[in-house]
Design an enzyme around this catalytic site. Structure first.
Site, short mmCIF file in Angstrom:
data_model
loop_
_atom_site.label_atom_id
_atom_site.label_comp_id
_atom_site.label_asym_id
_atom_site.label_seq_id
_atom_site.Cartn_x
_atom_site.Cartn_y
_atom_site.Cartn_z
N TYR A 213 -11.68 153.75 36.60
CA TYR A 213 -11.14 153.82 37.97
C TYR A 213 -10.43 152.51 38.30
O TYR A 213 -9.26 152.50 38.70
CB TYR A 213 -12.27 154.10 38.97
CG TYR A 213 -11.84 153.82 40.39
CD1 TYR A 213 -10.90 154.61 41.03
CD2 TYR A 213 -12.34 152.70 41.09
CE1 TYR A 213 -10.46 154.33 42.31
CE2 TYR A 213 -11.91 152.41 42.36
CZ TYR A 213 -10.98 153.22 42.97
OH TYR A 213 -10.54 152.92 44.25
N ASP B 194 -0.22 165.90 50.44
CA ASP B 194 -1.59 165.90 49.92
C ASP B 194 -1.80 167.24 49.21
O ASP B 194 -1.42 168.29 49.75
CB ASP B 194 -2.57 165.76 51.10
CG ASP B 194 -3.99 165.39 50.66
OD1 ASP B 194 -4.51 164.39 51.17
OD2 ASP B 194 -4.57 166.11 49.81
N PHE C 226 -2.09 156.70 49.21
CA PHE C 226 -3.56 156.76 49.09
C PHE C 226 -4.01 157.68 47.97
O PHE C 226 -5.10 157.50 47.44
CB PHE C 226 -4.17 157.32 50.39
CG PHE C 226 -4.07 156.43 51.59
CD1 PHE C 226 -4.95 155.39 51.79
CD2 PHE C 226 -3.09 156.66 52.54
CE1 PHE C 226 -4.87 154.58 52.91
CE2 PHE C 226 -2.99 155.86 53.66
CZ PHE C 226 -3.87 154.81 53.85
N TYR D 151 -10.03 160.37 53.32
CA TYR D 151 -10.85 159.57 54.25
C TYR D 151 -10.05 158.42 54.88
O TYR D 151 -9.79 158.42 56.09
CB TYR D 151 -12.07 159.06 53.48
CG TYR D 151 -12.98 158.14 54.25
CD1 TYR D 151 -13.33 158.38 55.58
CD2 TYR D 151 -13.53 157.01 53.63
CE1 TYR D 151 -14.18 157.53 56.27
CE2 TYR D 151 -14.38 156.17 54.30
CZ TYR D 151 -14.71 156.42 55.62
OH TYR D 151 -15.54 155.58 56.29
N ILE D 152 -9.60 157.48 54.08
CA ILE D 152 -8.87 156.33 54.65
C ILE D 152 -7.48 156.78 55.10
O ILE D 152 -6.97 156.34 56.14
CB ILE D 152 -8.81 155.16 53.64
CG1 ILE D 152 -10.21 154.81 53.13
CG2 ILE D 152 -8.17 153.93 54.29
CD1 ILE D 152 -10.26 153.80 52.00
N GLY E 59 -22.27 149.76 35.81
CA GLY E 59 -21.00 149.20 36.29
C GLY E 59 -21.05 148.54 37.66
O GLY E 59 -20.01 148.17 38.19
#
Ligand code: UDP
Length: 324
Positions: free
Chosen positions: A141, A32, A73, A12-13, A283
């Site tokens: 994460y 990727d 990324f 995405y980014i 969280g």
């Protein structure tokens, strides 16, 4: 023009940043593994499909292409999944980064822009959050990114690897000229889920209205993905110009509650949002809003999208064109 290797450039980014890099004349090579990304989001010819764990192949590619800097990324991003499968996150995000950094050392590349996250702050004690806030992740994460940031500090002192860590707040929006937007599978993010609810008529569940915020729902700093992309370009230019290692918050500095996002979607789409109020999601801090003055002042960054409506409008156009 410099050549930039982008890991996770089909995500995405990443894909929005690849687009902007090319628009600005940079040469781009993408690595990727397509475990999450979409090949169609990357220009033909730029994509190399393999994993960051293939260290020798990465180093050979960087050497052959004479890469000047890396934008990294490639990572898993689902907070909930990370609490259920921590090893997956430490392996892919932390160990995968180490493999990349070793390949960079082999190839003699010493400039890196790293995708970090507001999740490194855990439950912040101060809003807006400056970069000097306590680093204390509350899920695997966030911790996987904290670990990489710490490794990068050591690599800066031990072998002069200069890095900019961009701590993203809530990425959203789309670049419809480029045909790019948010396509996670499964989708877990608020804005696309609300837009899908408008289209399908099936209610989206809002996670809790008993937080310590004015309307009881969580407050987040929603930043347009193209503005995040431009932060990467500013960061890479800083490093190419000999700039120092540092961490920078990437957010607008303005917070919106979940209910305010719902109201903004109703304004943009002209339709009611069907929703159910559910329990809290584990969280989730009450508020996450960036103090982004360092990014603005040091790297000259200025977000172009300064209202939530403008961001949602771009996501709405994309969502209607990409009905799934
Ligand atoms: N959220 C929600 N319903 C959803 C998904 C998200 O109410 O189906 C809320 C979530 O609790 C948080 C905000 O929306 O307060 C932004 O969550 P998102 O998952 O988009 O981004 P995150 O902050 O987790 O990166």
């Amino acid at each position: 023009m410099p050549k930039i290797l982008v890991t996770g450039g089909a995500g995405y980014i990443g894909s929005h940043t690849v687009y902007q890099l090319q628009q600005q004349g940079f040469s781009v090579v993408v690595v990727d593994d397509l475990s999450k990304g979409h090949a169609a989001s990357v220009p033909a010819g730029a994509l190399h499909v393999f994993s960051l764990f293939e260290r020798e192949r990465l180093a050979a590619l960087m050497q052959a292409e004479k890469v000047d800097a890396v934008i990294h990324f490639a990572a898993f991003i689902a907070v909930g999944e990370s609490t259920r499968e921590p090893e997956k996150y430490f392996h892919n995000n932390t160990a995968g980064s180490i493999s990349l950094f070793s390949a960079m050392a082999d190839a003699g590349v010493n400039k890196l822009v790293f995708s970090s996250t507001a999740a490194v702050y855990g439950n912040p004690t101060q809003i807006p959050i400056p970069e000097s806030s306590t680093i204390s992740a509350v899920n695997p994460y966030g911790e996987s990114k904290v670990m990489v940031e710490k490794i990068l500090d050591w690599l800066d002192t031990s072998r002069g690897l200069r890095s900019i860590r961009l701590r993203y707040f809530n990425a959203c929006g789309a670049n419809n000229d480029a045909g790019l937007g948010e396509r996670h599978d499964p989708e877990t993010h608020l804005i696309p889920l609300i837009l899908k609810a408008v289209i399908s008529g099936k209610p989206v569940t809002l996670f809790g209205d008993d937080y310590a915020t004015p309307d009881g729902t969580c407050v987040r700093d929603y930043v347009h993905v193209d503005d995040l992309a431009s932060a990467h370009i500013a960061a890479v230019n800083h490093l190419l110009g000999g700039g120092a290692t540092g961490a920078y918050n990437a957010g607008t500095g303005r917070g919106y509650s979940v209910k305010e996002v719902v109201a903004a979607v109703e304004k943009v789409t002209g339709q009611k949002v069907p929703f159910l109020m559910g329990p809290r999601r584990e969280g989730d801090p009450d508020q996450l809003v960036a103090d982004s003055s360092r990014l603005r002042q040091t790297l000259g960054w200025k977000p172009r999208f300064d209202t939530i409506e403008a961001i949602i409008e771009s996501a709405w156009v994309f969502e209607k064109q990409n009905l799934t």
